[in-house]
Design an enzyme around this catalytic site. Structure first.
Site, short mmCIF file in Angstrom:
data_model
loop_
_atom_site.label_atom_id
_atom_site.label_comp_id
_atom_site.label_asym_id
_atom_site.label_seq_id
_atom_site.Cartn_x
_atom_site.Cartn_y
_atom_site.Cartn_z
N GLU A 25 6.65 -8.09 -59.84
CA GLU A 25 6.07 -8.52 -61.19
C GLU A 25 5.92 -10.02 -61.01
O GLU A 25 6.79 -10.81 -60.36
CB GLU A 25 6.91 -8.27 -62.43
N HIS A 52 4.45 -5.09 -71.57
CA HIS A 52 5.70 -6.02 -71.80
C HIS A 52 6.53 -5.63 -73.06
O HIS A 52 6.10 -4.85 -73.74
CB HIS A 52 5.14 -7.30 -71.92
N HIS A 92 16.81 -3.18 -67.87
CA HIS A 92 17.08 -4.23 -67.38
C HIS A 92 18.61 -4.19 -66.78
O HIS A 92 19.48 -4.40 -67.50
CB HIS A 92 17.11 -5.51 -68.20
N ARG A 140 0.42 -5.69 -67.53
CA ARG A 140 1.32 -5.90 -68.43
C ARG A 140 1.12 -6.45 -69.92
O ARG A 140 2.10 -6.49 -70.71
CB ARG A 140 2.44 -6.81 -67.70
N ARG A 200 14.97 -2.40 -63.70
CA ARG A 200 14.33 -3.49 -62.97
C ARG A 200 15.99 -4.12 -62.57
O ARG A 200 16.77 -4.29 -63.34
CB ARG A 200 13.74 -4.33 -64.07
N TRP A 215 9.23 -21.83 -64.62
CA TRP A 215 10.17 -21.01 -64.99
C TRP A 215 10.09 -19.55 -65.13
O TRP A 215 9.04 -19.17 -65.57
CB TRP A 215 10.75 -21.37 -66.59
N ASN A 271 7.81 -16.39 -78.56
CA ASN A 271 8.93 -16.88 -78.27
C ASN A 271 9.00 -18.33 -78.12
O ASN A 271 8.25 -18.90 -77.26
CB ASN A 271 9.57 -15.99 -76.97
N GLU A 289 2.20 -10.18 -68.62
CA GLU A 289 2.92 -10.28 -70.00
C GLU A 289 2.24 -11.65 -70.76
O GLU A 289 2.51 -11.60 -71.99
CB GLU A 289 4.44 -10.30 -69.63
N ASP A 303 11.25 -8.63 -61.11
CA ASP A 303 10.44 -9.63 -61.64
C ASP A 303 10.51 -11.10 -60.99
O ASP A 303 11.74 -11.45 -60.82
CB ASP A 303 10.99 -9.88 -63.29
N TYR A 333 16.49 -16.47 -62.70
CA TYR A 333 15.87 -16.06 -63.70
C TYR A 333 16.38 -14.46 -63.99
O TYR A 333 16.80 -13.75 -62.88
CB TYR A 333 14.32 -15.82 -63.53
N GLU A 379 8.18 -1.50 -70.49
CA GLU A 379 9.75 -2.17 -70.52
C GLU A 379 10.48 -1.75 -71.81
O GLU A 379 9.97 -1.78 -72.79
CB GLU A 379 9.02 -3.62 -70.07
N HIS A 401 9.03 -13.68 -61.75
CA HIS A 401 8.75 -14.65 -62.96
C HIS A 401 8.01 -16.03 -62.42
O HIS A 401 8.38 -16.89 -62.60
CB HIS A 401 10.08 -15.15 -63.55
N ASP A 461 12.25 -10.24 -77.04
CA ASP A 461 11.52 -11.27 -78.12
C ASP A 461 10.20 -10.72 -78.61
O ASP A 461 9.36 -11.21 -79.43
CB ASP A 461 11.00 -12.63 -77.30
#
Ligand code: CS2
Ligand code: MG
Length: 393
Positions: free
Chosen positions: A227, A303, A113, A274, A138, A393, A28, A253, A201, A150, A330, A203, A307
Site C-alpha cells: 500500500e 480505508h 492490523h 482505497r 496487515r 510521514w 484527522n 486513502e 503499508d 510507521y 480495512e 505509507h 480515525d
C-alpha cells in the site's frame, strides 16, 4: 465534535418529518477546518431543502462551490451525503445496501492490523489475528535503527498515530527499511503458512524505483497488496513501480475525488483503490470511482483506520456488501467508548463484517454520551531523515 478515545466530527441532519441521518465528517488532525466549512458554507444551504434529493444536493455542494475538490470540502460533502443516504434508508425502511442494488456477497472480508516492536512480536500478533478469525492481516513492525517506524503503536488493538498536540517527530531510513521488510514477511510466511492474506503499508515513504525494489523483494511472500508505496501526487510514477513488480498495488486513502485516481485506474497502474466514504465525497461519489475502477478490474479496498468514525464504517460496509468489484475492507477496531457513543448494527464474525439490517446506515450517535468526551486537539506525526530533512510521514 467528540473525543471518546480519539476525535470525531459527526454531522446530523434532521427533517421536518421527524427523521434524522448522520454522517462522518472527520479529517484527522484537521477536524475544525471541516466543522467551519460545514457551519459557515454548507449548513445554511441545506435548511429547507428536500432531503430526498441526494444527487442534486451533492451537485449543489460540489459544482456550486466554484472552488472544487480538496479534502476539507469533500469530507464536508461526504458527511451530508452519508446523512442523506441514512435518511433515505430510514424513509424506505431499508438498509442502504438494498437501496444500492442489494447484496453481492454474504459478508465483507476485512483485514486487521498486526503490529509489534520487532519481527517476532509482529509475527505473534499475526497469529493472534488468525485465531480471532481474520482471513487477512496487515503486518507492520518496529525496525532496528528506525525511530518510530510507521504502524507500530503503543497499544495493540487500538493503535493511534495522532497522539500529540503538536506533531511528534519520527525518523526514517529507507535503506534499513528495504533490507528489513523481506525478513519480516519471510518469518510471517514461515510461521503462519499460505492460508492467510498478508498486507503491508509503506505509507508514502519510497521513491518509485525503491518501491519497485521492495515489491520485487516481497514477491516470494505473495502479498495481497503493498500500500502507498510512493507518494501519489504524480500518478505516472506508478508506471515505473508496475513495470518492476507483480506485487499488487493499493493506493488512495488520501484521495478526495475521482480525478485523483482516474489516470492510475485507466492506465491499470494499481490493483486496489482505497478511497472511502468520508474522504471521497460520500457514497454518491465513491460509487462513481468504483464504477470506473470496475472497467479496469481494479477492486475496492476502503480505508478503515480508527480515525474514520463508525458512521463512515457503517456506510462503507453497505457500499462493500453491494459493490460488484469489492476487494477487501480495512478494519481497525474502535475503542469501547467509541462504540458506545456510536451504537451500530454492523458486526464481525469469522473474518467478515456485515452492515446489519437496520434501515439507513445502521449507525447512530448518542449525543448525551458524546458530550462527556470533549474535543481534544491532536495531530499526526511528521517524519525526518536522520540528517534532519523533512520526509513523508
Ligand atoms: C493508514 C492510516 O490505515 C491506514 O492504512 O495509512 O493509519 C493513516 O495513517 C491514518 O488514517 C491517518 O489519519
Ligand atoms: Mg494506509
Amino acid at each position: 465534535m467528540t473525543c471518546p478515545g480519539r476525535n470525531f466530527v459527526t454531522l446530523k441532519i434532521v427533517t421536518d418529518q421527524g427523521l434524522h441521518g448522520i454522517g462522518d465528517a472527520t479529517l484527522n488532525g484537521r477536524e475544525k477546518a471541516v466543522v467551519a466549512y460545514l457551519e459557515e458554507h454548507v449548513v445554511p444551504l441545506l435548511i429547507g431543502k428536500d432531503a430526498s434529493r441526494i444527487e442534486d444536493i451533492w451537485q449543489l455542494l460540489y459544482r456550486g462551490a466554484y472552488w472544487r475538490r480538496g479534502p476539507v470540502k469533500m469530507t464536508a460533502i461526504a458527511a451530508v451525503d452519508t446523512a442523506l443516504w441514512d435518511i433515505k434508508g430510514k424513509a424506505a425502511g431499508m438498509p442502504v445496501y438494498q437501496l444500492l442494488g442489494g447484496a453481492s456477497r454474504d459478508g465483507v472480508m476485512v483485514y486487521g492490523h498486526a503490529n509489534g516492536a520487532d519481527i517476532q512480536e509482529t509475527s505473534d500478533e499475526v497469529g493472534r489475528y488468525i485465531e480471532m478469525g481474520y482471513k487477512a492481516v496487515r503486518a507492520q513492525s518496529g525496525i532496528p535503527g528506525v525511530k518510530g517506524a510507521y504502524g507500530v503503536g503503543r497499544g495493540k488493538l487500538h493503535y493511534e498515530p495522532a497522539d500529540a498536540t503538536l506533531p511528534a517527530e519520527t525518523l526514517w531510513n529507507t535503506s534499513t527499511y528495504l533490507n528489513f521488510a523481506p525478513k519480516l514477511f519471510d518469518r510471517i510466511r514461515n510461521e503462519h503458512g499460505d492460508n492467510v492474506e498478508l498486507l503491508h503499508d509503506v505509507h508514502h515513504r519510497l521513491t518509485p524505483i525503491e518501491a519497485g525494489r521492495l515489491g520485487q523483494s516481497l514477491e516470494p511472500y505473495r502479498l495481497f497488496w503493498m500500500e502507498d508505496c510512493t507518494p501519489v501526487e504524480n500518478q505516472e510514477a506508478f508506471r515505473l513501480v508496475r513495470n518492476k513488480t507483480t506485487t499488487p498495488l493499493a493506493v488512495g486513502e488520501i484521495f478526495s475525488s475521482i480525478y485523483d485516481c482516474k489516470d492510475l485506474i485507466q492506465n491499470q497502474l494499481i490493483d486496489y483503490i482505497r478511497a472511502t466514504v468520508v474522504h471521497a465525497g460520500g457514497i454518491t461519489h465513491l460509487r462513481q470511482i468504483a464504477g470506473l475502477a470496475a472497467l479496469y478490474q481494479v477492486r475496492t479496498g476502503c480505508h478503515g483506520a480508527t480515525d474514520l468514525s463508525p458512521a463512515c464504517m457503517g456506510a462503507a460496509l453497505h457500499f462493500d456488501l453491494w459493490v460488484p468489484n469489492f476487494g477487501i475492507q480495512e478494519y481497525m477496531r474502535h475503542t469501547e467508548e467509541t462504540d458506545e457513543v456510536f451504537p451500530h448494527a454492523y458486526s464481525f464474525s469469522d473474518g467478515y463484517l456485515h452492515p446489519g439490517e437496520a434501515p439507513g446506515i445502521g449507525v447512530d450517535i448518542d449525543e448525551e454520551l458524546a458530550a462527556k468526551f470533549p474535543y481534544n486537539p491532536k495531530q499526526l506525526p511528521i517524519a525526518r531523515l536522520y540528517d534532519g530533512t523533512m520526509w513523508n510521514w
